[in-house]
Design a protein around this motif. Structure first.
Motif, PDB file in Angstrom:
ATOM      1  N   UNK A  46       8.574  18.773  15.015  1.00 12.17           N
ATOM      2  CA  UNK A  46       8.251  20.133  14.534  1.00 12.17           C
ATOM      3  C   UNK A  46       8.480  20.316  13.140  1.00 12.17           C
ATOM      4  N   UNK A  47       9.368  19.317  12.534  1.00 12.87           N
ATOM      5  CA  UNK A  47       9.404  19.491  11.145  1.00 12.87           C
ATOM      6  C   UNK A  47       8.214  19.109  10.351  1.00 12.87           C
ATOM      7  N   UNK A  48       8.177  19.703   9.044  1.00 17.24           N
ATOM      8  CA  UNK A  48       6.746  19.582   8.405  1.00 17.24           C
ATOM      9  C   UNK A  48       7.093  19.664   7.079  1.00 17.24           C
ATOM     10  N   UNK A  49       5.912  18.937   6.182  1.00 15.01           N
ATOM     11  CA  UNK A  49       5.973  18.835   4.963  1.00 15.01           C
ATOM     12  C   UNK A  49       4.477  18.805   4.435  1.00 15.01           C
ATOM     13  N   UNK A  50       4.237  19.033   3.277  1.00 16.32           N
ATOM     14  CA  UNK A  50       2.794  18.764   2.689  1.00 16.32           C
ATOM     15  C   UNK A  50       2.936  17.570   1.841  1.00 16.32           C
ATOM     16  N   UNK A  51       1.633  16.785   1.764  1.00 10.90           N
ATOM     17  CA  UNK A  51       1.700  15.614   1.152  1.00 10.90           C
ATOM     18  C   UNK A  51       0.535  15.515   0.450  1.00 10.90           C
ATOM     19  N   UNK A  52       0.281  14.580  -0.629  1.00 10.33           N
ATOM     20  CA  UNK A  52      -1.233  14.363  -1.050  1.00 10.33           C
ATOM     21  C   UNK A  52      -1.690  13.221  -0.371  1.00 10.33           C
ATOM     22  N   UNK A  53      -3.079  13.479   0.182  1.00 10.05           N
ATOM     23  CA  UNK A  53      -3.705  12.413   0.998  1.00 10.05           C
ATOM     24  C   UNK A  53      -4.861  12.167   0.165  1.00 10.05           C
ATOM     25  N   UNK A  54      -5.244  10.756   0.197  1.00  8.65           N
ATOM     26  CA  UNK A  54      -6.660  10.262  -0.235  1.00  8.65           C
ATOM     27  C   UNK A  54      -7.535   9.832   1.101  1.00  8.65           C
ATOM     28  N   UNK A  55      -8.690  10.424   1.145  1.00  5.70           N
ATOM     29  CA  UNK A  55      -9.533  10.077   2.126  1.00  5.70           C
ATOM     30  C   UNK A  55     -10.702   9.209   1.778  1.00  5.70           C
ATOM     31  N   UNK A  56     -10.509   7.982   1.846  1.00  5.28           N
ATOM     32  CA  UNK A  56     -11.510   6.784   1.200  1.00  5.28           C
ATOM     33  C   UNK A  56     -12.202   6.025   2.077  1.00  5.28           C
ATOM     34  N   UNK A  57     -13.381   5.634   1.677  1.00  2.70           N
ATOM     35  CA  UNK A  57     -14.183   4.805   2.542  1.00  2.70           C
ATOM     36  C   UNK A  57     -13.653   3.372   1.931  1.00  2.70           C
ATOM     37  N   UNK A  58     -13.410   2.466   3.327  1.00  5.00           N
ATOM     38  CA  UNK A  58     -12.653   1.228   2.918  1.00  5.00           C
ATOM     39  C   UNK A  58     -13.709   0.149   3.948  1.00  5.00           C
ATOM     40  N   UNK A  59     -13.828  -0.897   3.505  1.00  4.38           N
ATOM     41  CA  UNK A  59     -14.297  -1.940   3.908  1.00  4.38           C
ATOM     42  C   UNK A  59     -13.671  -2.842   4.895  1.00  4.38           C
ATOM     43  N   UNK A  60     -13.695  -3.106   6.163  1.00  2.53           N
ATOM     44  CA  UNK A  60     -12.848  -3.985   6.930  1.00  2.53           C
ATOM     45  C   UNK A  60     -13.622  -5.229   6.899  1.00  2.53           C
ATOM     46  N   UNK A  61     -12.998  -6.334   6.637  1.00  4.13           N
ATOM     47  CA  UNK A  61     -13.684  -7.793   6.695  1.00  4.13           C
ATOM     48  C   UNK A  61     -13.128  -8.560   8.152  1.00  4.13           C
TER      49      UNK A  61
END
Length: 116
Positions: A46-61
């Motif tokens: 139940x604990x919570x915090x805010x964080x900066x997120x990056x949502x990026x397209x990534x290539x999996x090899x």
């Protein structure tokens, strides 16, 4: 601000230069553009915090001869938390985002029952 559950953390990886990368990842929607957003992280206790997120397209090899299932997973949208340590995001934590980001990542509308 109203937030919607984007994912429940199944696994996480601390990657230098990227941050704490979370699983699951997502299929790339048509017209995808990488984005950054302040998200809400809610731990199973139940604990919570805010964080900066990056949502990026990534290539999996997957090597020279990927299976058909692997080919479908070659390009994915990956969520990474900037300046967050792995210990602060236990398995089972939920990542909540804006309705706009939810639609961009998953397409379609969000369910009201998922909103906080």
């Amino acid at each position: 601000m109203k937030r919607i559950v984007l994912l429940t953390v199944a696994e996480r990886f601390q990657l230098s230069g990227i941050g704490l990368t979370l699983a699951p990842d997502f299929p790339v929607q048509d017209g995808w553009k990488n984005l950054s957003e302040k998200v809400l992280v809610v731990a199973p206790g139940g604990s919570e915090f805010k964080a900066q997120a990056q949502l990026n397209m990534a290539h999996f090899n997957f090597g020279n001869t990927p299976t058909s299932a692997q080919r479908e997973r070659t390009w994915r949208v990956v969520v990474s938390l900037v300046d967050v340590e792995k210990a602060n995001v236990p398995i089972g934590s939920q990542i909540l985002v804006s309705p706009e980001t939810h639609r961009a990542v998953l397409g379609g509308g969000a369910l009201d029952s998922d909103a906080v």
